[in-house]
Design a protein around this motif. Structure first.
Motif, mmCIF file in Angstrom:
data_model
loop_
_atom_site.group_PDB
_atom_site.id
_atom_site.type_symbol
_atom_site.label_atom_id
_atom_site.label_comp_id
_atom_site.label_asym_id
_atom_site.label_seq_id
_atom_site.Cartn_x
_atom_site.Cartn_y
_atom_site.Cartn_z
ATOM 1 N N LYS A 7 0.855 -1.189 0.000
ATOM 2 C CA LYS A 7 0.000 0.000 0.000
ATOM 3 C C LYS A 7 0.888 1.235 0.000
ATOM 4 C CE LYS A 7 -3.835 0.344 2.356
ATOM 5 N NZ LYS A 7 -4.827 0.336 3.443
ATOM 6 N N TYR A 9 1.444 5.399 0.756
ATOM 7 C CA TYR A 9 1.030 6.406 1.734
ATOM 8 C C TYR A 9 1.661 7.753 1.414
ATOM 9 C CZ TYR A 9 -0.343 2.373 4.507
ATOM 10 O OH TYR A 9 -0.925 1.213 4.933
ATOM 11 N N SER A 11 3.350 10.847 3.129
ATOM 12 C CA SER A 11 4.070 10.991 4.386
ATOM 13 C C SER A 11 4.606 12.410 4.503
ATOM 14 C CB SER A 11 5.234 9.990 4.410
ATOM 15 O OG SER A 11 6.132 10.301 5.453
ATOM 16 N N GLY A 178 10.252 8.752 17.379
ATOM 17 C CA GLY A 178 10.698 7.374 17.574
ATOM 18 C C GLY A 178 10.323 6.820 18.929
ATOM 19 N N ILE A 181 5.072 5.649 18.859
ATOM 20 C CA ILE A 181 4.695 5.235 17.505
ATOM 21 C C ILE A 181 3.325 4.581 17.578
ATOM 22 C CG2 ILE A 181 5.286 3.839 15.482
ATOM 23 C CD1 ILE A 181 8.189 3.897 16.396
ATOM 24 N N HIS A 189 -4.370 -4.325 5.853
ATOM 25 C CA HIS A 189 -3.024 -3.989 6.328
ATOM 26 C C HIS A 189 -2.989 -4.263 7.816
ATOM 27 C CE1 HIS A 189 0.209 -0.794 7.377
ATOM 28 N NE2 HIS A 189 0.754 -1.970 7.168
ATOM 29 N N TRP A 192 1.894 -2.978 11.420
ATOM 30 C CA TRP A 192 3.080 -2.191 11.073
ATOM 31 C C TRP A 192 4.270 -2.859 11.746
ATOM 32 C CZ3 TRP A 192 2.924 1.961 7.808
ATOM 33 C CH2 TRP A 192 1.673 2.548 7.585
ATOM 34 N N GLU A 193 5.456 -2.760 11.149
ATOM 35 C CA GLU A 193 6.664 -3.319 11.755
ATOM 36 C C GLU A 193 7.506 -2.204 12.354
ATOM 37 O OE1 GLU A 193 7.963 -7.487 9.914
ATOM 38 O OE2 GLU A 193 8.624 -5.750 8.748
ATOM 39 N N VAL A 194 8.000 -2.462 13.577
ATOM 40 C CA VAL A 194 8.811 -1.451 14.260
ATOM 41 C C VAL A 194 10.103 -2.102 14.753
ATOM 42 C CG1 VAL A 194 8.924 0.196 16.151
ATOM 43 C CG2 VAL A 194 6.746 -0.226 15.021
ATOM 44 N N ARG A 195 11.203 -1.414 14.494
ATOM 45 C CA ARG A 195 12.501 -1.931 14.934
ATOM 46 C C ARG A 195 12.834 -1.324 16.297
ATOM 47 N NH1 ARG A 195 16.142 -4.573 11.577
ATOM 48 N NH2 ARG A 195 15.032 -3.986 9.702
ATOM 49 N N VAL B 92 4.721 16.416 0.499
ATOM 50 C CA VAL B 92 4.558 15.053 0.970
ATOM 51 C C VAL B 92 5.514 14.130 0.200
ATOM 52 C CG1 VAL B 92 2.163 15.340 1.679
ATOM 53 C CG2 VAL B 92 2.667 14.605 -0.643
ATOM 54 N N ARG B 93 5.852 13.033 0.877
ATOM 55 C CA ARG B 93 6.643 11.994 0.222
ATOM 56 C C ARG B 93 5.752 10.778 0.073
ATOM 57 N NH1 ARG B 93 11.958 11.001 3.609
ATOM 58 N NH2 ARG B 93 10.894 9.034 3.555
ATOM 59 N N ILE B 94 6.191 9.843 -0.741
ATOM 60 C CA ILE B 94 5.428 8.607 -0.889
ATOM 61 C C ILE B 94 6.189 7.501 -0.188
ATOM 62 C CG2 ILE B 94 4.465 6.940 -2.523
ATOM 63 C CD1 ILE B 94 3.089 9.638 -2.632
ATOM 64 N N GLU B 95 5.530 6.800 0.706
ATOM 65 C CA GLU B 95 6.126 5.639 1.363
ATOM 66 C C GLU B 95 5.170 4.472 1.238
ATOM 67 O OE1 GLU B 95 8.630 8.097 4.799
ATOM 68 O OE2 GLU B 95 7.507 6.331 5.363
ATOM 69 N N THR B 96 5.630 3.300 1.647
ATOM 70 C CA THR B 96 4.764 2.119 1.580
ATOM 71 C C THR B 96 4.594 1.528 2.976
ATOM 72 O OG1 THR B 96 6.500 0.469 1.288
ATOM 73 C CG2 THR B 96 5.749 1.617 -0.689
ATOM 74 N N ASN B 97 3.725 0.532 3.050
ATOM 75 C CA ASN B 97 3.519 -0.162 4.317
ATOM 76 C C ASN B 97 4.640 -1.159 4.601
ATOM 77 O OD1 ASN B 97 2.723 -1.714 2.153
ATOM 78 N ND2 ASN B 97 1.099 -2.779 3.249
ATOM 79 N N ARG B 98 5.570 -1.342 3.663
ATOM 80 C CA ARG B 98 6.671 -2.274 3.879
ATOM 81 C C ARG B 98 7.863 -1.591 4.551
ATOM 82 N NH1 ARG B 98 5.624 -7.005 1.374
ATOM 83 N NH2 ARG B 98 4.006 -6.964 -0.212
ATOM 84 N N HIS B 99 7.760 -0.292 4.706
ATOM 85 C CA HIS B 99 8.832 0.467 5.349
ATOM 86 C C HIS B 99 8.784 0.196 6.852
ATOM 87 C CE1 HIS B 99 11.423 3.976 6.042
ATOM 88 N NE2 HIS B 99 10.674 4.204 7.087
ATOM 89 N N VAL B 100 9.904 -0.267 7.418
ATOM 90 C CA VAL B 100 9.944 -0.576 8.853
ATOM 91 C C VAL B 100 10.237 0.702 9.627
ATOM 92 C CG1 VAL B 100 11.114 -1.912 10.652
ATOM 93 C CG2 VAL B 100 10.764 -2.922 8.388
ATOM 94 N N GLU B 101 9.414 0.994 10.635
ATOM 95 C CA GLU B 101 9.626 2.190 11.452
ATOM 96 C C GLU B 101 10.693 1.902 12.506
ATOM 97 O OE1 GLU B 101 7.376 4.327 9.228
ATOM 98 O OE2 GLU B 101 8.156 5.258 11.047
ATOM 99 N N HIS B 102 11.403 2.948 12.878
ATOM 100 C CA HIS B 102 12.455 2.790 13.885
ATOM 101 C C HIS B 102 12.044 3.463 15.185
ATOM 102 C CE1 HIS B 102 15.812 1.163 11.442
ATOM 103 N NE2 HIS B 102 15.069 1.640 10.473
ATOM 104 N N ALA B 103 11.977 2.667 16.256
ATOM 105 C CA ALA B 103 11.763 3.256 17.579
ATOM 106 C C ALA B 103 13.102 3.807 18.065
ATOM 107 C CB ALA B 103 11.235 2.200 18.539
#
Lengths: 302, 107
Positions: A7, A9, A11, A178, A181, A189, A192-195, B92-103
């Protein structure tokens, strides 16, 4: 489990509440909604941030010793925060600002470790019980000062989530610095994946966790600490003893960003031996799960 | 001896150049003419820019002269008016749901 459908988005990222806040929204929605989200964040910042001139909390601080008229949101926030302080026996306290200043968090010159006598003097001012709430007015004691640093950013994230839900959005992500989140998920969907970074090394991220309609809150000292005479001190102070926390990291999952942030800070500030005593009561106040890593890298499931 | 020859040669050269007044007059006249031509060209350019030339076409249906090209009237705004009208562009930028977020605990 990785999503099977890619999908896309929109951002956008802005600097607010002393951090980068990123919001992602599916491209089927107008970018106007995304823009309004940041307008909302800026509005909360202006109205409540204790560092913003003439915000409600700034007025409370500048008029210490006198009652100040505030709005319902300020009353609700303070009431919730006082309740948490009561449960954790004062280890967490939003009137901790004088202690933060003593440790040098807001000084340009080099910080030094305060002496015990200095800590004891300032701790007289750190007392949540002296925050008085009367109908729509708040008063703090003379010399006291409140800080919104431990909760306001997350509260603003919750405001944005309420707005997105009102617009029928069921899939989005908000990454506030960070450390907070929130992942909204739809049927197509699911997560979401979080590191998660290593407690001691910000460059290593050995864990990946998934979020499903929940908030992940992280607090630690891999990046955020005070350096005095080549020694690192946590930026989270225990409001009862005046000393920095020895815990390395906490990761919580909640369904509210505000509660995640406050609970994470309260648990980080509290000694581990005291945590068992109030963990149950905190969970009854607001459910959460997660873990805490202490100074010897031992993990405690919460 | 050699040096004396060189000096005499240079002296002769100077006398030839400085004594040839016709040459200098001719050069000066050319310079003046060139400058006048440049000034005339510039003056003509300034003159043309003051006037806008529009070509009109006769519309037989409406029975009137019309300008097929749209022209805009220039309105001069004060600086504060321009600032008030300008809105910061929302990028705006385009991102996807496969992008892993960083805590991170950085903030």
């Amino acid at each position: 489990m990785l999503p099977t459908v890619t999908k896309y988005y929109f951002s956008h990222t802005e600097w607010l509440f002393h951090c980068h806040i990123k919001i992602k929204l599916p491209v089927c929605y107008s970018a106007d909604i995304l823009e309004h989200c940041f307008d909302l964040l800026a509005e909360v910042d202006k109205k409540y941030n204790s560092y913003q001139p003439d915000s409600f909390f700034d007025r409370i601080n500048r008029n210490a010793g006198h009652f100040v008229a505030v709005d319902n949101t300020t009353i609700q926030l303070i009431s919730s925060l006082k309740e948490i302080s009561r449960i954790v026996d004062g280890n967490y306290d939003i009137s901790i600002m004088p202690l933060l200043r003593l440790w040098g968090f807001y000084r340009q010159d080099s910080a030094r470790v305060p002496q015990r006598s200095e800590l004891d003097g300032v701790l007289q001012l750190v007392d949540y019980s002296r925050i008085e709430v009367s109908e729509n007015r708040v008063r703090i004691g003379v010399g006291q000062e409140l800080t919104t640093g431990s909760f306001l950013k997350a509260y603003a994230v919750d405001c944005v989530l309420d707005y997105l839900r009102s617009k029928g959005v069921d899939d989005a992500l908000i990454n506030a610095g960070g450390s907070t989140i929130y992942g909204m998920n739809s049927a197509d969907h699911p997560e979401w994946e979080v590191r998660i970074p290593h407690p001691l090394s910000a460059d290593e991220s050995p864990k990946i966790t998934s979020l499903h309609n929940a908030c992940l809150t992280l607090s630690g000292q891999a990046n955020n600490y005070l350096l005095i005479d080549h020694r690192r001190y946590s930026h989270i102070l225990n409001a009862r003893t005046g000393t920095p926390s020895s815990h390395l990291q906490i990761v919580l999952t909640t369904n509210s960003a505000f509660w995640g942030d406050v609970l994470a800070t309260a648990l980080m500030a509290s000694p581990i031996e005291a945590t068992n005593g109030f963990l149950g009561e905190l969970k009854r106040l607001h459910p959460f799960s997660g873990y805490l890593t202490d100074g010897s890298l031992q993990n405690y499931t919460l | 001896m050699h040096l004396k020859s060189i000096l005499l040669y240079l002296l002769a050269l100077c006398l030839f150049l400085l004594g040839n007044t016709d040459l200098w007059k001719k050069l000066r006249a050319e310079q003046v003419l060139k400058k006048k031509q440049e000034e005339t060209i510039k003056a003509n350019q300034d003159l043309e820019s003051k006037f806008e030339v529009q070509q009109l076409e006769f519309n037989r249906v409406q029975n009137q002269w019309e300008n097929p090209i749209s022209y805009f009237q220039t309105i001069h705004l004060r600086d504060d008016e321009v600032v008030g009208l300008r809105k910061k562009k929302f990028k705006v930028r385009i991102e996807t749901n496969r992008h892993v977020e960083h805590a991170s605990d950085s903030h």
